[in-house]
Design a protein around this motif. Structure first.
Motif, short mmCIF file in Angstrom:
data_model
loop_
_atom_site.label_atom_id
_atom_site.label_comp_id
_atom_site.label_asym_id
_atom_site.label_seq_id
_atom_site.Cartn_x
_atom_site.Cartn_y
_atom_site.Cartn_z
N ARG A 175 -4.34 22.67 -9.07
CA ARG A 175 -4.15 23.13 -7.60
C ARG A 175 -3.36 22.54 -6.71
O ARG A 175 -3.24 22.88 -5.28
N LEU A 212 1.66 9.91 -11.66
CA LEU A 212 0.52 10.85 -12.06
C LEU A 212 1.23 12.42 -12.20
O LEU A 212 0.71 12.94 -12.93
N ASP A 231 -9.77 17.30 -1.16
CA ASP A 231 -9.00 17.02 -2.40
C ASP A 231 -7.72 16.08 -1.94
O ASP A 231 -7.54 15.20 -3.10
N ARG A 232 -7.27 16.35 -0.95
CA ARG A 232 -6.28 15.26 -0.55
C ARG A 232 -6.70 13.94 -0.57
O ARG A 232 -6.00 13.01 -0.91
N ASP A 233 -7.93 13.59 -0.09
CA ASP A 233 -8.41 12.18 0.03
C ASP A 233 -8.51 11.67 -1.24
O ASP A 233 -8.13 10.44 -1.60
N ALA A 262 0.80 -1.07 -0.16
CA ALA A 262 0.07 -0.04 -0.20
C ALA A 262 0.83 1.24 -0.05
O ALA A 262 0.63 2.27 -0.61
N VAL A 309 -0.39 13.96 0.85
CA VAL A 309 -1.37 12.98 0.46
C VAL A 309 -0.81 11.60 1.21
O VAL A 309 -1.59 10.83 1.75
N GLY A 362 2.16 5.77 -7.27
CA GLY A 362 0.95 6.48 -7.93
C GLY A 362 0.97 7.74 -8.09
O GLY A 362 0.88 8.43 -9.23
N PHE A 363 1.46 8.43 -6.91
CA PHE A 363 1.49 9.99 -6.97
C PHE A 363 2.62 10.38 -7.96
O PHE A 363 2.47 11.30 -8.56
N SER A 390 2.38 1.56 -3.22
CA SER A 390 1.60 1.81 -4.34
C SER A 390 1.04 3.44 -4.20
O SER A 390 1.24 4.15 -5.46
N ILE A 391 0.87 4.00 -3.22
CA ILE A 391 0.66 5.37 -3.08
C ILE A 391 1.38 6.46 -3.20
O ILE A 391 1.36 7.27 -4.23
N LEU A 413 -6.89 12.56 -3.75
CA LEU A 413 -5.53 12.41 -4.47
C LEU A 413 -5.03 11.03 -3.85
O LEU A 413 -4.56 10.45 -4.59
N ALA A 414 -5.17 10.87 -2.85
CA ALA A 414 -4.63 9.64 -1.88
C ALA A 414 -5.12 8.38 -2.79
O ALA A 414 -4.44 7.70 -2.88
N TRP A 448 -6.81 8.07 -5.67
CA TRP A 448 -6.42 8.00 -6.84
C TRP A 448 -5.02 7.47 -7.04
O TRP A 448 -4.52 6.65 -7.72
N SER A 449 -4.11 7.97 -6.17
CA SER A 449 -2.45 7.68 -6.04
C SER A 449 -2.43 6.13 -5.83
O SER A 449 -1.64 5.31 -6.46
N ILE A 450 -3.18 5.65 -4.73
CA ILE A 450 -2.90 4.21 -4.56
C ILE A 450 -3.57 3.14 -5.45
O ILE A 450 -2.89 2.22 -5.82
N ARG A 509 -12.63 12.09 -14.75
CA ARG A 509 -12.33 12.82 -13.43
C ARG A 509 -13.62 12.99 -12.60
O ARG A 509 -13.35 12.65 -11.34
N ARG A 544 -2.24 10.79 4.72
CA ARG A 544 -3.41 10.00 4.67
C ARG A 544 -3.35 8.66 4.93
O ARG A 544 -4.29 7.96 5.52
N HIS A 588 -3.84 3.99 -8.61
CA HIS A 588 -2.96 4.20 -9.99
C HIS A 588 -1.55 3.57 -9.72
O HIS A 588 -1.16 2.84 -10.39
#
Lengths: 186, 186
Positions: free
Chosen positions: A168, A159, B143-145, A148, A180, A155-156, A151-152, B147-148, B150-152, B123, A183, B154
């Motif tokens: 933003r 992206l 927003d951060r959530d 995990a 991020v 992924g970040f 991955s995060i 992103l988090a 999506w990141s994990i 999106r 979290r 992705h």
DNA sequence: GTGTCATCTTGTCAATGGCAAGATAGGATT
DNA sequence: AATCCTATCTTGCCATTGACAAGATGACAC
């Protein structure tokens, strides 16, 4: 730098690797041209072949170098998982060329011995950082937690590099990544 | 399928897109050859240019198609964030060719109108799924959530596709993804 | 029946990767 | 010092590719 030494370049191998990093940042690893590298280094079009065999050979070297540098960066980040995650993202952004090659195994020889070793070092450094994550539930979840976290961060980073993130998020990868990653980590 | 119609293929555009998906799964999007697609479709080497202009044009079409399909997949997954994350990974694995093109913007025209629209739909679908995540801390953290999450998803998907994950993760992407995503979602 | 236009073909060019054969130089051996 | 030896680099070549130009074909409207 580009002293026109007759015939023998002196340090062509490293010059080509440096040129490759530049070129990859400009056009990506797939569009890399060996002839372009030769021109940048001021040598003939067939010179790169001697040092790397073919394009996959050169990219294999870069990938191995990249995994080694990543291992160092993660190790330097210490035992804090959040810091390791930020270091991962920071590595991807600052050493973009290396990072992009590393995770495109179809471009290089994934069975190369030196490469596999460097991969092992990077993986070990990653696991060392994850070890500090408080395990949630059964201890067998350590693998999942490691995955995990990887991955995060990965992924970040990808992206970010792909330019897929909304504006933003800002232009400071380290700060954005920290927000991020927190979290997951906390 | 490949009935040898003289001169007019009948459905060349779609035949080329289908051939492109096949070829990309075999050699990746960067190594795609328009001439190879033409051969697979049984037409001359210049036929693809009429429908897509150039290689970037064809990949732009595939990317737009991909974002559209992703939006559908995420919408179908419903309001459950975990399900949406699993759907994201599942999409990447099952529609690998689309997914790989989508996140390689240097290969297509990122300013294409239809593409941008499809990106917007994807999106929006992503944000809709994230809305169900219980906000931790200030509401501005949404927003951060997002992103988090999506990141994990992705990150797991790209690591899976790159073959970077250890073997013990298994060969069932949906299950493995669920286990990893749960670490963030719950 | 004729014209029009999208569709597809043939032909060509520059760029690339890779291979083969040869030229050069720097150092080791004698 | 003379010679060999080997790594390094060059020149020349070929097949493949993307892209463009010009022409051929046929479906469809009128």
């Amino acid at each position: 730098m580009t002293g026109t030494r007759a015939y023998h370049h002196g340090d062509l191998r490293n010059a080509l690797l440096a040129a490759a990093l530049e070129a990859i940042e400009e056009v990506g690893p797939a569009a890399l041209s060996l002839r372009d590298l030769a021109r940048r280094a001021g040598v003939s079009h067939a010179a790169p072949a001697h040092h790397f065999g073919d394009k996959a050979g050169l990219l294999t070297t870069l990938a191995a170098q990249g995994f080694d540098l990543l291992a160092q960066a993660l190790t330097a980040a210490g035992d804090d998982l959040l810091a390791a995650g930020v270091a991962y993202v920071d590595f991807a952004v600052r050493r973009r060329a290396h990072f992009e090659v590393m995770f495109r195994p179809e471009l290089y020889r994934a069975d190369d011995a030196e490469l596999v070793n460097a991969q092992g070092r990077a993986r070990a450094a990653l696991r060392a950082g994850v070890a500090t994550l408080p395990t949630r539930g059964a201890p067998a979840d350590a693998d999942r937690d490691a995955l995990a976290a990887w991955s995060i961060a990965h992924g970040f980073a990808t992206l970010w590099l792909a330019g897929a993130l909304p504006e933003r998020v800002g232009d400071e990868p380290r700060e954005a990544a920290r927000a991020v990653l927190r979290r997951l980590v906390t």
